[in-house]
Scaffold this active site. Structure first.
Site, PDB file in Angstrom:
ATOM      1  NE  ARG A  93       9.570   2.428   0.791  1.00 56.61           N
ATOM      2  CZ  ARG A  93       9.162   3.579   0.273  1.00 56.61           C
ATOM      3  NH1 ARG A  93       9.329   4.706   0.950  1.00 56.61           N
ATOM      4  NH2 ARG A  93       8.598   3.617  -0.911  1.00 56.61           N
ATOM      5  CG  HIS A 115       0.418   2.323  -1.526  1.00 64.70           C
ATOM      6  ND1 HIS A 115       0.508   1.184  -2.293  1.00 64.70           N
ATOM      7  CD2 HIS A 115       1.522   2.336  -0.753  1.00 64.70           C
ATOM      8  CE1 HIS A 115       1.634   0.558  -1.994  1.00 64.70           C
ATOM      9  NE2 HIS A 115       2.263   1.224  -1.072  1.00 64.70           N
TER      10      HIS A 115
HETATM   11  S1  CFN Z   1       8.015  -2.922  -5.336  1.00 60.18           S
HETATM   12 FE1  CFN Z   1       7.133  -0.955  -5.079  1.00 60.18          FE
HETATM   13  S2  CFN Z   1       4.964  -0.699  -5.080  1.00 60.18           S
HETATM   14  S3  CFN Z   1       7.995   0.710  -6.143  1.00 60.18           S
HETATM   15 FE2  CFN Z   1       7.967   1.198  -4.043  1.00 60.18          FE
HETATM   16  S4  CFN Z   1       6.090   2.254  -3.692  1.00 60.18           S
HETATM   17 FE3  CFN Z   1       9.139  -0.087  -2.189  1.00 60.18          FE
HETATM   18  S5  CFN Z   1      10.353  -1.814  -2.550  1.00 60.18           S
HETATM   19 MO1  CFN Z   1       9.160  -2.290  -0.719  1.00 60.18          MO
HETATM   20  S6  CFN Z   1       7.289  -3.234  -1.559  1.00 60.18           S
HETATM   21 FE4  CFN Z   1       6.945  -1.109  -1.446  1.00 60.18          FE
HETATM   22 FE5  CFN Z   1       5.748   0.177  -3.275  1.00 60.18          FE
HETATM   23 FE6  CFN Z   1       5.911   1.194  -5.600  1.00 60.18          FE
HETATM   24 FE7  CFN Z   1       8.338  -2.226  -3.219  1.00 60.18          FE
HETATM   25  S7  CFN Z   1       4.906  -0.372  -1.271  1.00 60.18           S
HETATM   26  S8  CFN Z   1       8.426  -0.239  -0.109  1.00 60.18           S
HETATM   27  S9  CFN Z   1       9.845   1.793  -3.063  1.00 60.18           S
HETATM   28  N1  CFN Z   1       7.538  -0.510  -3.231  1.00 60.18           N
HETATM   29  C1  HCA Z   2       7.167  -2.331   3.654  1.00 59.66           C
HETATM   30  C2  HCA Z   2       8.505  -1.756   3.265  1.00 59.66           C
HETATM   31  C3  HCA Z   2       9.320  -2.673   2.395  1.00 59.66           C
HETATM   32  C4  HCA Z   2       9.799  -3.884   3.152  1.00 59.66           C
HETATM   33  C5  HCA Z   2      10.965  -4.506   2.494  1.00 59.66           C
HETATM   34  C6  HCA Z   2      11.361  -5.902   2.818  1.00 59.66           C
HETATM   35  C7  HCA Z   2      10.515  -1.837   1.914  1.00 59.66           C
HETATM   36  O1  HCA Z   2       6.527  -3.013   2.874  1.00 59.66           O
HETATM   37  O2  HCA Z   2       6.777  -2.079   4.758  1.00 59.66           O
HETATM   38  O3  HCA Z   2      10.534  -6.771   3.092  1.00 59.66           O
HETATM   39  O4  HCA Z   2      12.575  -6.155   2.740  1.00 59.66           O
HETATM   40  O5  HCA Z   2      10.746  -1.773   0.738  1.00 59.66           O
HETATM   41  O6  HCA Z   2      11.222  -1.306   2.762  1.00 59.66           O
HETATM   42  O7  HCA Z   2       8.567  -3.072   1.284  1.00 59.66           O
END
Ligand code: CFN
Ligand code: HCA
Length: 539
Positions: free
Chosen positions: A94, A193
């Protein structure tokens, strides 16, 4: 710009054409043509199960709990109870960054797993889990150990909460707790979450009452330090004289969570992932929350002003203005430099539960238009920007999936009522929170699509040929093979930070490079482009 060359209705029909009628009917409710400015966009169907057989972009509940919310905390040992793949494929992918300082504790680089085997599935894995907790404790003596369930744990019925409670008691000076975040629960990461929010609140928040120094104390909720975003935001807070007590959860520590209740204000960056903690801090400790967004220079300025206005302190307000005035010229210079090349270009964004919206701001600043966007797992409130403030049951048992479904209760979420109906609801005692949502921010005639899948992503790119497509790793190469540059808005590829003022500069330059590159025009081999050549090769 090629924007005028396509018709949204036709594109929608084309996306649905291949589906069996029942599937097409369901998907049609998740593919909207935006008319939000007239407030006529039909209700979007969101946070619903992906239809089996469709290759979704979504992740699982375990990913949302362990990977997203708890993963970025550096001094908690995150121990995964499950087969090794669940850990290995989530190991550092991530790009949440950490700086523990010279003496700080940091387990980020480790990958802790009970490595379940067939015999554990058959005879149960509780003893193995207890032994793994003991081993982690003996090796590192961490302040805290968090245990995460993967799918098989729920299926075989290992009681991870009892194991955690017993080990907590046995170890004495280490807080041990568990998360029932089996991957199959809920419909996406989003359920994870919620489970993480509940447990972190129940087991950690409020543990440390020590009042930290600082005049304007906030928590930054929903910022995960991807590509160093959090470092840039911290830099700005420091410069302004704002004290960040805790971040949920980029580069955070156990103690930050434990002290979160000592802050005066919660600034919520990603509402989707952390709104439950925001609500619980408000309900139990009376700390209000405001929505902020540090993606985009204008949005950053607006958010800093919002925080200063909340405190209402003249000196802070003046200092924030000084900082903005100091930071903006460099940002504006780069924006002006790239704009001749980026102006009028088009972008598509399909990411998570907040970035598809937040990044629209950055593209705006480059004169680029977002012509299609959507969340993987956002709820209706994220799309519509208005929600009922729920009465959270702080002590509800997060092991119980029912609590997650509370959100689907139509009496709690009334986001698309007419002003009159809203007034009536408000009179009846419902409280609403308003903030920016994706749908009201999108132009008329653009596409808003929930839970876009691999098939539709490729179709969209083929039909509309945007100048850039933004999503995750699973979409990266299929899109680029179609000759369209692709930017990952999850991991930022190898880039970032993109938050704050310096982040905006990084983003402008990166997107300029991507949309201005000539390489995409060379994607087809000469014989694929030229029928005469092709004929001469095919003799
Ligand atoms: S768009 Fe958001 S919704 S901002 Fe965050 S915590 Fe990441 S990029 Mo991947 S999909 Fe994911 Fe959440 Fe909020 Fe995205 S669950 S890991 S940092 N996320
Ligand atoms: C997750 C993590 C992810 C995956 C990103 C991707 C992230 O949902 O398990 O598909 O490239 O931001 O690392 O959302």
């Amino acid at each position: 710009s090629k924007a005028a060359a396509w018709n949204a209705e036709e594109v929608k029909a084309e996306l649905l054409k291949k589906y069996p009628p029942k599937v097409a009917r369901k998907r049609a409710k998740q593919i909207l043509i935006n008319e939000a400015l007239e407030n006529e966009t039909p209700e979007i169907s969101a946070n619903v199960r992906t239809i089996p057989g469709i290759i979704t972009m979504r992740g699982c509940t375990y990913a949302g709990c362990k990977g997203v919310i708890m993963g970025p905390t550096r001094d908690i040992v995150n121990l995964v109870h499950g087969p090794i793949g669940c850990s290995f494929y989530a190991w550092l992918t991530r790009r949440n960054q950490t700086d523990a300082g010279p003496d700080g504790e940091n387990y980020m680089n480790y990958c802790f797993s009970t490595d379940m085997q067939e015999q554990d599935i058959i005879f149960g894995g509780e003893k193995k889990l207890a032994a793994a907790i003991q081993e982690a404790y003996d090796l590192f003596h961490p302040r805290s150990i968090a245990v995460f369930a993967t799918c098989p744990v729920g299926l075989i019925g290992d009681d991870i909460h009892t194991v955690a409670a017993k080990m907590k008691e046995k170890l004495g000076d280490c807080n041990v707790y568990a998360f029932s975040c089996e991957g199959y629960k809920g419909v996406s990461q989003s359920a994870g979450h919620h489970i993480a929010n509940n447990q972190v609140f129940r087991h950690i928040v409020g543990e440390n009452d020590e009042v930290k120094p600082g005049k304007f104390k906030i928590n930054l909720l929903g910022e995960y330090n991807i590509g160093g975003d959090g470092f840039e935001i911290d830099r700005l807070f420091e410069k302004c004289g704002i004290t960040c007590i805790s971040t949920f959860s980029g580069n955070s520590t156990y103690d930050q969570f434990a002290s979160a209740h000592t802050a005066d204000l919660n600034a919520v960056m990603c509402h989707r992932s952390i709104n439950y903690v925001a609500d619980m801090l408000e309900t139990k400790f009376g700390i209000p929350w405001i929505k902020v967004n540090f993606i985009g220079a204008a949005a950053t300025a607006k958010s800093l002003r919002k925080i200063a206005e909340y405190f209402g302190d003249k000196k802070l307000i003046a200092r924030v203005e000084e900082v903005i005035a100091e930071e903006m010229p460099a940002v504006e210079a780069v924006a002006a430099e790239v704009r001749p090349r980026t102006e009028g270009k088009t972008a598509m964004m399909f990411v998570g539960g907040s970035r598809a919206h937040h990044y629209k701001e950055l593209f705006n600043e480059m004169g680029m238009k977002t012509i299609a966007a959507g969340y993987e797992f956002g709820h209706r409130d994220d799309y519509e920007g208005r929600r009922v403030i729920p009465d959270i049951r702080v002590d509800a048992d997060s092991r119980n999936i029912e609590e997650i479904e509370v959100e689907a209760d139509p009496t709690r979420y009334q986001p698309r009522k007419s002003p009159k109906e809203l007034e009536a609801l408000e009179k009846a005692g419902y409280q609403f929170k308003y903030y920016d949502g994706l749908i009201p921010d999108m132009d008329n005639g653009t596409l808003v699509i929930d839970d876009l899948n691999q098939y539709e992503a490729e179709k969209l790119v083929e039909l509309i040929k945007p100048d850039i497509f933004c999503a995750g790793i699973k979409e990266k190469f299929s899109v680029q093979k179609l000759g369209v540059p692709m930017k990952q808005l999850h991991s930022y590829d190898s880039g970032g930070p993109y938050a704050g003022f310096q982040g905006a500069v990084n983003f402008y330059r990166e997107i300029d490079r991507l949309v201005s590159s000539k390489v995409w025009g060379y994607l087809k081999a000469p014989w694929q482009r030229d029928p005469q050549l092709s004929a001469s090769y095919n003799y």
